[in-house]
Design an enzyme around this catalytic site. Structure first.
Site, PDB file in Angstrom:
ATOM      1  N   CYS A  62       0.815  -1.223   0.000  1.00 48.58           N
ATOM      2  CA  CYS A  62       0.000   0.000   0.000  1.00 48.58           C
ATOM      3  C   CYS A  62       0.849   1.273   0.000  1.00 48.58           C
ATOM      4  O   CYS A  62       0.338   2.368  -0.208  1.00 48.58           O
ATOM      5  CB  CYS A  62      -0.964   0.008   1.179  1.00 48.58           C
ATOM      6  SG  CYS A  62      -2.055  -1.430   1.228  1.00 48.58           S
ATOM      7  N   HIS A 115      -2.762   7.058   2.255  1.00 49.59           N
ATOM      8  CA  HIS A 115      -3.314   5.821   1.712  1.00 49.59           C
ATOM      9  C   HIS A 115      -4.683   5.588   2.355  1.00 49.59           C
ATOM     10  O   HIS A 115      -4.848   5.738   3.569  1.00 49.59           O
ATOM     11  CB  HIS A 115      -2.360   4.658   2.006  1.00 49.59           C
ATOM     12  CG  HIS A 115      -3.013   3.319   1.856  1.00 49.59           C
ATOM     13  ND1 HIS A 115      -3.693   2.966   0.725  1.00 49.59           N
ATOM     14  CD2 HIS A 115      -3.109   2.264   2.714  1.00 49.59           C
ATOM     15  CE1 HIS A 115      -4.183   1.747   0.893  1.00 49.59           C
ATOM     16  NE2 HIS A 115      -3.845   1.304   2.089  1.00 49.59           N
ATOM     17  N   ASN A 159     -10.402   0.089   0.146  1.00 50.79           N
ATOM     18  CA  ASN A 159      -8.953   0.172   0.236  1.00 50.79           C
ATOM     19  C   ASN A 159      -8.369  -0.505  -1.006  1.00 50.79           C
ATOM     20  O   ASN A 159      -8.494  -1.711  -1.177  1.00 50.79           O
ATOM     21  CB  ASN A 159      -8.483  -0.535   1.511  1.00 50.79           C
ATOM     22  CG  ASN A 159      -6.972  -0.600   1.652  1.00 50.79           C
ATOM     23  OD1 ASN A 159      -6.232  -0.502   0.667  1.00 50.79           O
ATOM     24  ND2 ASN A 159      -6.510  -0.776   2.878  1.00 50.79           N
TER      25      ASN A 159
END
Lengths: 328, 82
Positions: A126, A250, A284
């Site tokens: 990520c 993120h 996500n």
């Protein structure tokens, strides 16, 4: 016989870089919390409270990671006003290709029409986009690369146990991209990066099949360790927290995003700092989340050319990276 | 924690729970269960643990955190490990 040792020529120095354009893509299919509740013990309210997600997108079987990367990359290229022939390097940050070989970048370059491009994948999970943006900026400054297409692309839905509510409610599919090139003035600050390999067991692929995450451990790490990294990135750019107009962490979990924003504000960040919340309708999406959030915020008029934005990625490894950029 | 009484720990814990989870500090009494009575989820428990670590100078790792079911469990843990 006398020998003269050859010396290598110095590359012309490029002093600065900037983002020239951005683009992103999400798959068509919307997956609601109610749909997920059919296969696991959860419900809409539970998901919204814990991760802040209302819906996310899953790619279909015929929509590959590489396809999304090509679409996002092409959109970023169009946004920059450049042609494929203006680009000479492609970096695709990802961690969810179906197999380790082949990589994504060479195919992406070929399909966009970027000929004989330097092309490689980068896996920092990520944190991948911020790592790749830092690498691209420095390759350009060193003379190794010219204009570079940086993409974060993920198909996490291929790696989810659809009965595991600690992961299957969180992760999703998407790609985001940025074109990076030389500039007169610096618009990409130094990358601040690092890793915490001692926490490797908190996020990994179980049996090379399913993404596993220890939610509490990762939450603790992200809510306490990432804001200090963000502050270091601001300092590295020669700025103060109050200079930051836009925070794009993120999109891991809305509560992590809010915790990072709260800590930055407690350290001098402005109350009116715009904070990315793209996770609400995107889930996500790992390395895709930062460039996609930026693209969506621009399209919605929430951010503007010249805004000072702080990007910070963090995830499996554990890995983290952040930098300040001036928005295109 | 020799210099802090259990009452003081309870008061401090109540303030943390109020800030993190929006539960009135007065409702944070010893017999209450964090999950069942105070409706605090696992992520809020982490935030409470992090703030309690700062406030009381204790370490509360995740595996210990899992054992802190009631407010009394937390007070006792801080008292013993502070």
């Amino acid at each position: 016989m006398t020998s003269t040792r050859p010396t290598l020529r110095l590359n012309p120095v490029v002093a600065a870089t900037r983002i020239l354009g951005v683009g992103s893509v999400r798959p068509e299919r919307v997956v609601t919390n109610d749909e997920l509740a059919q296969t696991m013990d959860t419900n809409d309210e539970w998901i919204r409270e814990r991760v802040g997600i209302i819906e996310r997108r899953f790619a279909g079987e015929d929509e590959k990671l590489v396809d999304m990367a090509v679409t996002a990359g092409s959109k970023a290229l169009a946004d920059s006003g450049l042609a494929p022939s203006d680009i000479d390097s492609v970096i695709v940050a990802n961690c969810t290709m179906p197999s380790p070989i082949p990589n994504a970048a060479a195919q992406v370059a070929d399909r966009i029409g970027i000929a004989a491009s330097g092309a490689f994948d980068l896996n920092a999970a990520c944190a991948g986009f911020c790592y790749a943006l830092g690498v691209a900026s420095d390759l350009i400054k060193a003379g190794s690369a010219g204009r570079t297409l940086v993409i974060g692309a993920e198909k996490l839905s291929d790696w989810l146990d659809k009965t595991d509510r600690s992961t299957a409610i969180i992760f999703a599919d998407a790609a985001g991209a940025a074109v990076v090139g030389p500039a007169e003035q610096p618009e990409i600050g130094p990358v601040v990066w690092g890793s915490a390999g001692d926490l490797v067991d908190t996020i990994y692929m179980r049996e090379h099949k399913y993404l596993y995450q220890e939610g509490q451990a990762v939450f603790r790490w992200a809510t306490t360790q990432i804001a200090p990294i963000a502050l270091r990135a601001i300092e590295a750019a020669g700025l103060q927290p109050a200079d930051i107009d836009v925070l794009i962490p993120h999109q891991a979990n809305l509560r992590i995003v809010e915790a990072i924003a709260k800590r930055l504000r407690a350290s001098g960040g402005r109350a009116d700092m715009v904070v990315a919340d793209d996770i609400i309708y995107s889930g996500n999406t790992s390395s895709a989340s930062i460039p996609m959030a930026l693209d969506h915020m621009r399209a919605a008029g929430r951010v503007h050319r010249g805004d000072v934005a702080l990007l910070v990625g963090f995830g499996a490894g554990l890995s983290y990276a952040g930098q300040v950029v001036i928005l295109p | 924690m020799a210099d802090v009484s259990n009452e003081e720990i309870l008061k401090g814990l109540g303030e943390i729970v109020e800030e993190v989870a929006g539960v009135a500090a007065d409702d944070v009494s010893l017999e209450k269960s964090f999950v069942d009575d105070l409706d605090i989820d696992s992520l809020s428990m982490v935030e409470i643990a992090v703030q309690a670590e700062d406030k009381f100078g204790v370490k509360i790792p995740d595996d210990e955190l899992a054992n802190l079911k009631t407010v009394n469990d937390a007070v006792e843990y801080v008292s013993k490990n502070g």
